[in-house]
Design a protein around this motif. Structure first.
Motif, PDB file in Angstrom:
ATOM      1  N   ALA A 195      36.644 -11.223  14.986  1.00 53.80           N
ATOM      2  CA  ALA A 195      36.197 -10.579  13.221  1.00 53.80           C
ATOM      3  C   ALA A 195      35.147 -11.863  12.479  1.00 53.80           C
ATOM      4  O   ALA A 195      34.458 -11.677  12.102  1.00 53.80           O
ATOM      5  CB  ALA A 195      37.465 -11.456  11.991  1.00 53.80           C
ATOM      6  N   ASN A 196      35.361 -13.102  13.230  1.00 57.47           N
ATOM      7  CA  ASN A 196      34.287 -14.515  12.866  1.00 57.47           C
ATOM      8  C   ASN A 196      32.758 -13.316  13.926  1.00 57.47           C
ATOM      9  O   ASN A 196      31.784 -14.087  13.008  1.00 57.47           O
ATOM     10  CB  ASN A 196      34.544 -15.298  13.232  1.00 57.47           C
ATOM     11  CG  ASN A 196      35.876 -15.798  12.177  1.00 57.47           C
ATOM     12  OD1 ASN A 196      35.677 -15.859  11.206  1.00 57.47           O
ATOM     13  ND2 ASN A 196      36.315 -17.601  12.471  1.00 57.47           N
ATOM     14  N   CYS A 197      32.939 -13.645  14.980  1.00 53.69           N
ATOM     15  CA  CYS A 197      31.967 -12.973  15.387  1.00 53.69           C
ATOM     16  C   CYS A 197      31.440 -12.178  15.179  1.00 53.69           C
ATOM     17  O   CYS A 197      29.749 -11.668  14.854  1.00 53.69           O
ATOM     18  CB  CYS A 197      32.557 -13.261  16.895  1.00 53.69           C
ATOM     19  SG  CYS A 197      32.799 -14.397  18.106  1.00 53.69           S
ATOM     20  N   MET A 198      31.775 -11.355  14.614  1.00 54.36           N
ATOM     21  CA  MET A 198      30.868  -9.520  13.886  1.00 54.36           C
ATOM     22  C   MET A 198      30.765 -10.245  12.873  1.00 54.36           C
ATOM     23  O   MET A 198      29.779  -9.958  11.943  1.00 54.36           O
ATOM     24  CB  MET A 198      32.427  -8.478  13.843  1.00 54.36           C
ATOM     25  CG  MET A 198      32.763  -8.080  14.918  1.00 54.36           C
ATOM     26  SD  MET A 198      33.906  -7.184  14.973  1.00 54.36           S
ATOM     27  CE  MET A 198      33.146  -5.055  13.818  1.00 54.36           C
ATOM     28  N   ALA A 199      30.846 -10.828  12.068  1.00 55.07           N
ATOM     29  CA  ALA A 199      30.576 -11.507  11.130  1.00 55.07           C
ATOM     30  C   ALA A 199      29.032 -12.006  10.967  1.00 55.07           C
ATOM     31  O   ALA A 199      28.487 -11.518   9.847  1.00 55.07           O
ATOM     32  CB  ALA A 199      32.044 -12.700   9.966  1.00 55.07           C
TER      33      ALA A 199
END
Length: 410
Positions: A195-199
């Motif tokens: 999720a952090n990488c996608m953000a």
């Protein structure tokens, strides 16, 4: 004398922190001129010019050509000093990995999906993945590889680069993924959750004025990444954005993977939809089966998907009212279903204050399935730049990874 020394150390630390932020913004493509850097960082133009000049002298940044200006002299375009350098990155799923070559500014090359069974554990799965990434690096020029990025579908301790208590990753708990990658590839490695990488990936390609956003990944599980003032926000212990285990009334006492009951994951995730539809007699065994039925307008699947979107929107509404972001981005396989997206959007408009939703963007991630690998690649490039800054004489970065610390960290 002691006070002077302390002030000097603090000044050097602040200067190096600013240099790190400049490198981060140029690497991600969010800024390409001194004026844009000054605007984004809220620093005086003279301070930015001094910092950029020092980075140019060190060969970390280069200035070339010009870009249009609204007045005055044309602006020189900033880029990373080594434009031929690159990172390799992978976004891991349960049965596959999305891989590619990451370039400054959020660009990807040689993107593909390869087999990857996360249940095999890191000792077996990582060497096979590493061979594939090494082939990418060799094809482009191994001597120009500067970093490796990895997105994991579970919680990550950012300091150690290890997975922490992942519920669907047997054998990965506390395995030192970042250290393993650095020893294998001989370059800095950045490891974070999906999720952090996608953000980070989505933020890289979005308008510069979108400085506050929430990215939600809805796959077999649910995760969220939070961007505050243009940077990934982690919270005090790195758990910011963990909305999946918020308890909601609609979940009743359904057991969750975390060991508790009533969590959002139990009624709004892909795994939950598989369970719900099977209980209703549908022939489904995977989230892909659910998506297939809903895409074919199966009434039961569509109803379940829409209800899942309402549950997610209910939890997001509280966060959106509190945070007041510019945008909410939806990623993951369930975001491909219009009934799901429409239900989330409707719930937000219905439950949030009008001032909060007046200019709120609510839409699918524009990068689609590539958001995670773009973010992992950008983290890797930033990590490499931080390493280069230290080697070039920068101070004050300590062991922090550029672009991965919370905004409260100096």
């Amino acid at each position: 004398m002691t006070e002077i020394s302390a002030r000097n150390r603090q000044s050097a630390k602040g200067s190096s922190s600013l240099a790190a932020r400049v490198l981060e913004l140029v690497a991600s493509g969010q800024a390409s001129s001194r004026a844009e850097l000054a605007g984004l960082l809220g620093a005086a133009p003279s301070t930015i010019s001094l910092t950029v000049g020092q980075l140019v002298e060190r060969g970390l940044i280069a200035e070339e050509g010009t870009q249009s200006s609204t007045g005055g002299r044309p602006r020189k375009v900033l880029r990373l000093g080594g434009t031929d350098e690159f990172a390799v990155a992978a976004d891991l799923g349960g049965r596959h990995a999305r891989i590619g070559v990451a370039l400054p500014g959020g660009r990807l090359e040689k993107v593909s999906t390869v087999p990857f069974v996360i249940a095999d554990g890191p000792e077996q799965a990582l060497p096979r993945l590493a061979e594939t990434l090494e082939a990418l690096a060799e094809e482009r020029g191994r001597d120009r590889l500067c970093g490796v990025g990895l997105s994991l579908p579970g919680p990550v301790d950012i300091r150690s680069g290890a997975a922490m208590l992942p519920s669907r990753m047997p054998g990965w708990n506390r395995f030192p993924v970042a250290t393993w990658l650095e020893e294998r590839f001989g370059v800095p490695a950045a490891v974070d959750n999906d999720a952090n990488c996608m953000a980070m990936g989505e933020h890289t390609v979005r308008p510069a004025e979108h400085r506050q956003s929430i990215m939600v990944k809805i796959g077999s599980a649910i995760g969220a990444g939070v961007i505050v003032d243009g940077r990934l926000y982690r919270g005090a212990t790195g758990a910011a954005g963990d909305i999946t285990h918020i308890r909601i009334d609609g979940a009743a006492d359904i057991p969750c993977s975390c060991g508790k009951t009533g969590c959002l994951e139990t009624v709004a995730s892909g795994a939950a939809l598989v369970r719900i539809l099977r209980e209703r007699g549908a022939d489904v065994s995977s989230i892909e089966d659910v998506v297939g039925l809903a895409a074919d307008a199966d009434p039961e699947a569509t109803r379940a998907v829409r209800r899942a979107g309402e549950h997610l929107g209910q939890v997001l509404a509280a966060n959106v009212n509190f945070f007041n972001p510019d945008a909410v981005y939806l990623g993951g396989i369930l975001s491909t279903l219009e009934p799901f997206v429409a239900a989330v959007r409707s719930q937000l408009y219905d439950s949030c204050h009008p001032l909060v939703t007046e200019h709120l963007t609510i839409e699918r991630a524009s990068l689609g399935v590539d958001a995670g690998v773009v973010g992992a690649g950008q983290f890797a490039l930033q990590r490499a730049m931080a390493h280069a800054l230290r080697n070039a004489g920068g101070t004050g970065l300590g062991g922090d990874r550029l672009g991965t610390a919370a905004p409260r960290t100096p």
